[in-house]
Design a protein around this motif. Structure first.
Motif, PDB file in Angstrom:
ATOM      1  N   ALA A 151      -7.821  78.095  13.944  1.00 26.23           N
ATOM      2  CA  ALA A 151      -6.796  78.034  12.901  1.00 26.23           C
ATOM      3  C   ALA A 151      -6.548  79.407  12.292  1.00 26.23           C
ATOM      4  CB  ALA A 151      -7.225  77.045  11.819  1.00 26.23           C
ATOM      5  N   ARG A 152      -7.632  80.173  12.117  1.00 24.99           N
ATOM      6  CA  ARG A 152      -7.496  81.535  11.566  1.00 24.99           C
ATOM      7  C   ARG A 152      -8.265  82.500  12.466  1.00 24.99           C
ATOM      8  NH1 ARG A 152     -10.014  85.444   8.634  1.00 24.99           N
ATOM      9  NH2 ARG A 152     -11.984  84.329   8.650  1.00 24.99           N
ATOM     10  N   PRO A 153      -7.545  83.381  13.181  1.00 28.15           N
ATOM     11  CA  PRO A 153      -8.243  84.325  14.051  1.00 28.15           C
ATOM     12  C   PRO A 153      -9.164  85.247  13.253  1.00 28.15           C
ATOM     13  CG  PRO A 153      -5.895  84.262  14.547  1.00 28.15           C
ATOM     14  CD  PRO A 153      -6.091  83.523  13.260  1.00 28.15           C
ATOM     15  N   ASN A 154     -10.377  85.423  13.731  1.00 31.32           N
ATOM     16  CA  ASN A 154     -11.298  86.359  13.101  1.00 31.32           C
ATOM     17  C   ASN A 154     -10.933  87.796  13.460  1.00 31.32           C
ATOM     18  OD1 ASN A 154     -13.384  83.793  13.686  1.00 31.32           O
ATOM     19  ND2 ASN A 154     -13.654  84.812  11.720  1.00 31.32           N
ATOM     20  N   ARG A 155     -11.137  88.681  12.520  1.00 30.78           N
ATOM     21  CA  ARG A 155     -10.914  90.109  12.730  1.00 30.78           C
ATOM     22  C   ARG A 155     -12.238  90.728  13.192  1.00 30.78           C
ATOM     23  NH1 ARG A 155     -10.788  92.390   8.362  1.00 30.78           N
ATOM     24  NH2 ARG A 155      -9.441  94.193   8.730  1.00 30.78           N
ATOM     25  N   VAL A 156     -12.229  91.369  14.363  1.00 31.44           N
ATOM     26  CA  VAL A 156     -13.469  91.900  14.920  1.00 31.44           C
ATOM     27  C   VAL A 156     -13.231  93.318  15.437  1.00 31.44           C
ATOM     28  CG1 VAL A 156     -14.191  89.575  15.593  1.00 31.44           C
ATOM     29  CG2 VAL A 156     -13.088  91.068  17.282  1.00 31.44           C
ATOM     30  N   VAL A 157     -14.343  93.993  15.732  1.00 22.36           N
ATOM     31  CA  VAL A 157     -14.284  95.294  16.389  1.00 22.36           C
ATOM     32  C   VAL A 157     -15.537  95.435  17.237  1.00 22.36           C
ATOM     33  CG1 VAL A 157     -15.410  96.513  14.469  1.00 22.36           C
ATOM     34  CG2 VAL A 157     -13.952  97.788  16.050  1.00 22.36           C
ATOM     35  N   VAL A 158     -15.392  96.050  18.410  1.00 19.83           N
ATOM     36  CA  VAL A 158     -16.539  96.331  19.267  1.00 19.83           C
ATOM     37  C   VAL A 158     -17.178  97.607  18.727  1.00 19.83           C
ATOM     38  CG1 VAL A 158     -17.307  96.829  21.615  1.00 19.83           C
ATOM     39  CG2 VAL A 158     -15.364  95.304  21.238  1.00 19.83           C
ATOM     40  N   TRP A 159     -18.344  97.467  18.118  1.00 20.40           N
ATOM     41  CA  TRP A 159     -18.892  98.603  17.369  1.00 20.40           C
ATOM     42  C   TRP A 159     -20.415  98.631  17.440  1.00 20.40           C
ATOM     43  CZ3 TRP A 159     -21.618 100.459  13.107  1.00 20.40           C
ATOM     44  CH2 TRP A 159     -21.209 101.709  12.603  1.00 20.40           C
ATOM     45  N   ASP A 160     -20.938  99.734  17.983  1.00 24.48           N
ATOM     46  CA  ASP A 160     -22.386  99.949  18.031  1.00 24.48           C
ATOM     47  C   ASP A 160     -22.769 101.251  17.337  1.00 24.48           C
ATOM     48  OD1 ASP A 160     -23.956  97.870  19.371  1.00 24.48           O
ATOM     49  OD2 ASP A 160     -22.623  98.226  21.065  1.00 24.48           O
ATOM     50  N   GLY A 161     -21.910 101.717  16.444  1.00 22.10           N
ATOM     51  CA  GLY A 161     -22.204 102.949  15.744  1.00 22.10           C
ATOM     52  C   GLY A 161     -21.493 104.158  16.313  1.00 22.10           C
ATOM     53  N   GLY A 162     -20.685 103.966  17.348  1.00 28.41           N
ATOM     54  CA  GLY A 162     -20.018 105.094  17.970  1.00 28.41           C
ATOM     55  C   GLY A 162     -18.770 105.529  17.239  1.00 28.41           C
ATOM     56  N   VAL A 182      -8.920  88.872  16.761  1.00 27.90           N
ATOM     57  CA  VAL A 182      -8.053  90.043  16.653  1.00 27.90           C
ATOM     58  C   VAL A 182      -8.928  91.289  16.656  1.00 27.90           C
ATOM     59  CG1 VAL A 182      -6.410  91.287  15.205  1.00 27.90           C
ATOM     60  CG2 VAL A 182      -6.305  88.792  15.349  1.00 27.90           C
ATOM     61  N   ASN A 183      -8.681  92.182  17.595  1.00 27.49           N
ATOM     62  CA  ASN A 183      -9.373  93.458  17.653  1.00 27.49           C
ATOM     63  C   ASN A 183      -8.682  94.415  16.689  1.00 27.49           C
ATOM     64  OD1 ASN A 183     -10.645  95.846  18.320  1.00 27.49           O
ATOM     65  ND2 ASN A 183      -9.675  96.043  20.330  1.00 27.49           N
ATOM     66  N   ILE A 184      -9.311  94.717  15.578  1.00 30.26           N
ATOM     67  CA  ILE A 184      -8.644  95.531  14.552  1.00 30.26           C
ATOM     68  C   ILE A 184      -8.486  96.984  14.975  1.00 30.26           C
ATOM     69  CG2 ILE A 184      -9.416  94.021  12.686  1.00 30.26           C
ATOM     70  CD1 ILE A 184     -11.504  96.144  11.986  1.00 30.26           C
ATOM     71  N   PRO A 205     -14.228  94.166   8.997  1.00 35.13           N
ATOM     72  CA  PRO A 205     -13.916  93.043   9.902  1.00 35.13           C
ATOM     73  C   PRO A 205     -14.816  91.849   9.621  1.00 35.13           C
ATOM     74  CG  PRO A 205     -15.195  94.720  11.030  1.00 35.13           C
ATOM     75  CD  PRO A 205     -14.820  95.305   9.710  1.00 35.13           C
ATOM     76  N   ASP A 206     -14.440  90.697  10.128  1.00 39.12           N
ATOM     77  CA  ASP A 206     -15.246  89.491   9.947  1.00 39.12           C
ATOM     78  C   ASP A 206     -16.544  89.556  10.734  1.00 39.12           C
ATOM     79  OD1 ASP A 206     -13.339  88.076   8.310  1.00 39.12           O
ATOM     80  OD2 ASP A 206     -12.134  87.833  10.112  1.00 39.12           O
TER      81      ASP A 206
END
Length: 271
Positions: A151-162, A182-184, A205-206
């Motif tokens: 119903a509500r897309p989560n806001r995410v990012v691929v992030w390991d500190g880079g 959603v990839n912010i 991001p979520d």
């Protein structure tokens, strides 16, 4: 699909399947290991065992290893060579000299590319039916995700500190979108984009998608910063990095697993 069909039509019906297949790219390793028995594999790259361990443990055990060098062609004397789309001219020349067809599999950015690559490699190794079975598994998972959008897309990012993260023109972004998120960091036209810890703290991001920081890099120190740990406690989602970097049937499963973990996030956002 056109390449795979053309290759299949070019081969006589009685043509023998290749028996000494050499893969010189991690992504073709992981396709090959799912398409043919080990007895028909002359060698996979030294990266194959790490990749298969993350997705299907044991699949590469006992298979000889190469390092993606032209010399490996002379050593293994293959009857078919699989590479990525950046093979060297000397690799092509040596393949011709030993009489081995060279199949270059392009890098993946979409699930259509995954289908095409599976069919291409399946035709080349003489296993089109097995390739189609894997395509059906892929499509079944994708259909399941499409049928139940959040119903509500989560806001995410691929992030390991880079300092850089996958942007809009990457397969990682395709997987995230397929998972219903959603990839912010997906700015128009970008492969990778800058995304340091300051930008992360502003964007909030979520959830963070993380490969787990398995490699001992200095950039991973930021991912362990106390502020990041506090804000994203319970909001780090693990993903198999190789399924983001290579187009595989398991890439669809990665999207399914991300959706499941997103659905299980605690209420609220990283505030």
């Amino acid at each position: 699909m056109a390449f795979g069909l053309a290759l299949a039509l070019a081969l006589p019906a009685h043509a023998a399947k290749p028996q000494r297949i050499l893969s010189m790219n991690q992504c073709t390793d992981l396709l090959l290991l799912q398409l043919v028995p080990k007895a028909r594999i002359a060698g996979v790259t030294y990266l194959a065992r790490d990749g298969s361990a993350a997705l299907f443990p044991g699949a590469a055990d006992g298979v000889p290893v190469n390092y993606g060098t032209p010399e490996d062609i002379i050593k293994f004397r293959p009857d078919l060579i699989l590479t990525g789309d950046f093979s060297l001219a000397v690799t092509r020349r040596l393949a011709h000299e030993v009489g081995a067809p060279l199949v270059e599999v392009k890098s993946t950015r979409t699930f259509d590319d995954v289908r095409q690559n599976l069919r291409q490699v399946g035709a080349a190794v003489g296993e089109p039916a097995r390739a189609e079975a894997l395509v059906r598994e892929l499509d079944a998972r994708l259909a399941g995700l499409a049928a139940q959008r959040p119903a509500r897309p989560n806001r995410v990012v691929v992030w390991d500190g880079g300092a850089t993260v996958p942007g809009s023109e990457t397969f990682a972004n395709q997987i995230i979108r397929t998972a219903g998120a959603v990839n912010i960091a997906a700015e128009p036209g970008g492969l990778y984009t800058g995304f340091d810890v300051e930008r992360l703290l502003v964007a909030r991001p979520d959830a963070l998608l993380s490969a787990g920081g398995a490699r001992p890099l200095l950039q991973n120190d930021e991912a362990r910063h106390r502020v990041v740990r506090r804000l994203f406690a319970g909001r780090r989602i693990a993903y198999p990095e190789v399924a983001f970097n290579c187009g595989l049937p398991q890439s669809a499963k990665a999207a399914v697993d991300i959706r499941r973990q997103l659905d299980a996030l605690p209420p609220g956002t990283a505030r």
